[in-house]
Design a protein around this motif. Structure first.
Motif: not given
Length: 87
Positions: A59-63, A66-67, A71-72, A76-77
Motif C-alpha cells: 500500500d505504501d508503494l502504491e501511494a 500515485r503521488v 506504477e508501483p 522496483l527497477v
C-alpha cells in the motif's frame, strides 16, 4: 554448503526503490519533505523506509507511485547511473 552461483551485483530492492524515488523527485524538483506531506506521513516515516529500517508495504508503494505519477512496479527497477545522479 557452497553456493557456486555468481553473486548478483543488482542492488537490494530497498536501494532500487530509494533510487527511483530520488530520481523521480529530482526530475520534478521536489524534496522528500514534499513527498512526505503529499503522503500525509512524517519525514521520519519516509526516512525509515527509504533507508531500509522499516520495510515498504504494498500500500505504501502504491501511494508513493500515485503521488509520483507512475506504477508501483516502476519503483522496483534499477535506475541507470546517469539518471540517479541527475545528470
Amino acid at each position: 554448503m557452497t553456493n557456486d552461483e555468481p553473486t548478483s551485483t543488482r542492488p537490494p530492492a530497498v536501494s532500487r526503490v530509494s533510487a527511483q524515488i530520488a530520481a523521480r523527485l529530482a526530475a520534478r524538483s521536489r524534496s522528500r519533505a514534499w513527498l512526505a506531506r503529499r503522503l500525509d506521513v512524517s519525514g521520519m516515516w519516509l526516512h525509515r523506509r527509504l533507508t531500509g529500517v522499516t520495510p515498504w508495504g504494498v500500500d505504501d508503494l502504491e501511494a508513493v507511485a500515485r503521488v509520483l505519477g507512475c506504477e508501483p512496479e516502476d519503483l522496483l527497477v534499477d535506475v541507470p547511473a546517469v539518471e540517479a545522479v541527475g545528470a
